[in-house]
Write an enzyme that holds these catalytic residues in place. Sequence first.
Site, PDB file in Angstrom:
ATOM      1  N   ASP A   1       0.600  -1.089  -0.248  1.00  0.00           N
ATOM      2  CA  ASP A   1       0.003  -0.074  -0.148  1.00  0.00           C
ATOM      3  C   ASP A   1       1.162   1.253   0.261  1.00  0.00           C
ATOM      4  O   ASP A   1       1.676   1.108   0.754  1.00  0.00           O
ATOM      5  CB  ASP A   1      -0.581   0.013   0.889  1.00  0.00           C
ATOM      6  CG  ASP A   1      -2.166   1.018   1.103  1.00  0.00           C
ATOM      7  OD1 ASP A   1      -3.073   0.052  -0.462  1.00  0.00           O
ATOM      8  OD2 ASP A   1      -2.187   1.967   1.897  1.00  0.00           O
TER       9      ASP A   1
ATOM     10  N   GLY B   1       1.378   5.890 -12.070  1.00  0.00           N
ATOM     11  CA  GLY B   1       0.739   7.169 -11.111  1.00  0.00           C
ATOM     12  C   GLY B   1       1.655   8.692 -11.014  1.00  0.00           C
ATOM     13  O   GLY B   1       1.749   9.372 -11.997  1.00  0.00           O
TER      14      GLY B   1
ATOM     15  N   HIS C   1      11.357   4.372  -2.719  1.00  0.00           N
ATOM     16  CA  HIS C   1      10.307   3.765  -1.616  1.00  0.00           C
ATOM     17  C   HIS C   1       9.671   2.139  -1.514  1.00  0.00           C
ATOM     18  O   HIS C   1      10.531   1.663  -0.365  1.00  0.00           O
ATOM     19  CB  HIS C   1       8.706   4.823  -1.150  1.00  0.00           C
ATOM     20  CG  HIS C   1       7.847   4.419  -2.545  1.00  0.00           C
ATOM     21  ND1 HIS C   1       8.730   5.598  -3.911  1.00  0.00           N
ATOM     22  CD2 HIS C   1       7.079   4.495  -2.962  1.00  0.00           C
ATOM     23  CE1 HIS C   1       7.752   5.213  -4.384  1.00  0.00           C
ATOM     24  NE2 HIS C   1       6.854   4.651  -4.612  1.00  0.00           N
TER      25      HIS C   1
HETATM   26  P1  ITT Z   1      -3.491  -2.805  -5.933  1.00  0.00           P
HETATM   27  O1  ITT Z   1      -3.792  -1.872  -4.425  1.00  0.00           O
HETATM   28  O2  ITT Z   1      -4.136  -2.871  -6.010  1.00  0.00           O
HETATM   29  O3  ITT Z   1      -1.769  -2.267  -5.011  1.00  0.00           O
HETATM   30  P2  ITT Z   1      -3.855   0.654  -5.910  1.00  0.00           P
HETATM   31  O4  ITT Z   1      -3.039   1.376  -7.424  1.00  0.00           O
HETATM   32  O5  ITT Z   1      -4.757   0.649  -5.770  1.00  0.00           O
HETATM   33  O6  ITT Z   1      -3.153  -1.014  -6.412  1.00  0.00           O
HETATM   34  P3  ITT Z   1      -2.638   1.968  -3.837  1.00  0.00           P
HETATM   35  O7  ITT Z   1      -4.223   1.892  -2.906  1.00  0.00           O
HETATM   36  O8  ITT Z   1      -1.608   1.315  -2.700  1.00  0.00           O
HETATM   37  O9  ITT Z   1      -2.724   0.450  -5.247  1.00  0.00           O
HETATM   38  O10 ITT Z   1      -2.458   2.907  -4.593  1.00  0.00           O
HETATM   39  C1  ITT Z   1      -1.301   3.750  -4.279  1.00  0.00           C
HETATM   40  C2  ITT Z   1      -1.543   4.611  -5.861  1.00  0.00           C
HETATM   41  O11 ITT Z   1      -0.117   5.657  -5.291  1.00  0.00           O
HETATM   42  C3  ITT Z   1      -1.108   4.282  -6.821  1.00  0.00           C
HETATM   43  O12 ITT Z   1      -2.359   4.041  -7.551  1.00  0.00           O
HETATM   44  C4  ITT Z   1       0.304   5.227  -7.066  1.00  0.00           C
HETATM   45  O13 ITT Z   1      -0.733   6.211  -7.968  1.00  0.00           O
HETATM   46  C5  ITT Z   1       0.167   5.403  -6.748  1.00  0.00           C
HETATM   47  N1  ITT Z   1       1.705   4.891  -6.709  1.00  0.00           N
HETATM   48  C6  ITT Z   1       2.493   4.285  -5.349  1.00  0.00           C
HETATM   49  N2  ITT Z   1       3.250   4.035  -5.179  1.00  0.00           N
HETATM   50  C7  ITT Z   1       4.264   5.283  -6.197  1.00  0.00           C
HETATM   51  C8  ITT Z   1       5.053   4.841  -7.675  1.00  0.00           C
HETATM   52  O14 ITT Z   1       5.843   4.063  -7.430  1.00  0.00           O
HETATM   53  N3  ITT Z   1       5.133   5.950  -8.432  1.00  0.00           N
HETATM   54  C9  ITT Z   1       4.184   6.631  -8.793  1.00  0.00           C
HETATM   55  N4  ITT Z   1       2.709   6.314  -8.222  1.00  0.00           N
HETATM   56  C10 ITT Z   1       2.769   5.835  -7.327  1.00  0.00           C
END
Ligand code: ITT
Length: 199
Positions: A76, A158, A185
């Site tokens: 997450d 993202g 991260h």
């Molecule tokens: P899962 O829950 O299925 O893993 P998700 O995209 O919904 O997929 P999250 O709830 O953890 O995952 O949301 C985190 C969001 O933060 C993700 O959709 C990205 O847009 C952003 N994010 C996380 N890590 C990132 C990264 O390394 N680079 C850019 N954006 C990131």
Amino acid sequence: MARRLTSGGRLVLATHNKGKLAEFAALLAPFGIQTVSSGELGLAEPEEPAPDFVGNARIKALAATTASGAPALADDSGFCVAALGGAPGVHSARWAGPTKDFDLAMARVQAELGAGDDSRAWFVSALCLAWPDGHTETFVGRAEGSLVWPPRGTGGFGYDPMFVPAGGLETYGEMNAEAKHATSHRARALQALLAACVG
Ligand code: ITT
């Protein structure tokens, strides 16, 4: 002492995010861990009601290990902006709306910032490794840096095109994957997990 993954066993990557999956595949490749994704197993995407990254990572990892019967790794993560009090944070995915439009999400960050001059931002990744008996191990990594506008680069996923890591000039969107992993991260959290639970 952390519980270790047994060698030769299968690990479920409990994410439906293609960007995360690509990063995990690259970062885990040298360790010979056999992985399968939530999508490949047809697992549902659980709700993420926790107010913090670790809580949501645990929910996702426990749902996947329970459904699959194999150890599961969930991430997450989110993009945090100092001038927005840490938002979008745990709501990073939601800011992109139902169509997962991150151009829209980045534009919202910029719009909510207004005219301030505090550009500090950071990414957080909370990783949870869970086993079918309910045991969990969690690890958190951060990448400090600053945001830029307009977004630059087409790599990564993202919010990558609007984030420059501390001491760098390029955004994560302008770098290749290997360069992103040097400060990211997710790579930092995974290094801690691998040191504690693998080998
Ligand atoms: P899962 O829950 O299925 O893993 P998700 O995209 O919904 O997929 P999250 O709830 O953890 O995952 O949301 C985190 C969001 O933060 C993700 O959709 C990205 O847009 C952003 N994010 C996380 N890590 C990132 C990264 O390394 N680079 C850019 N954006 C990131």
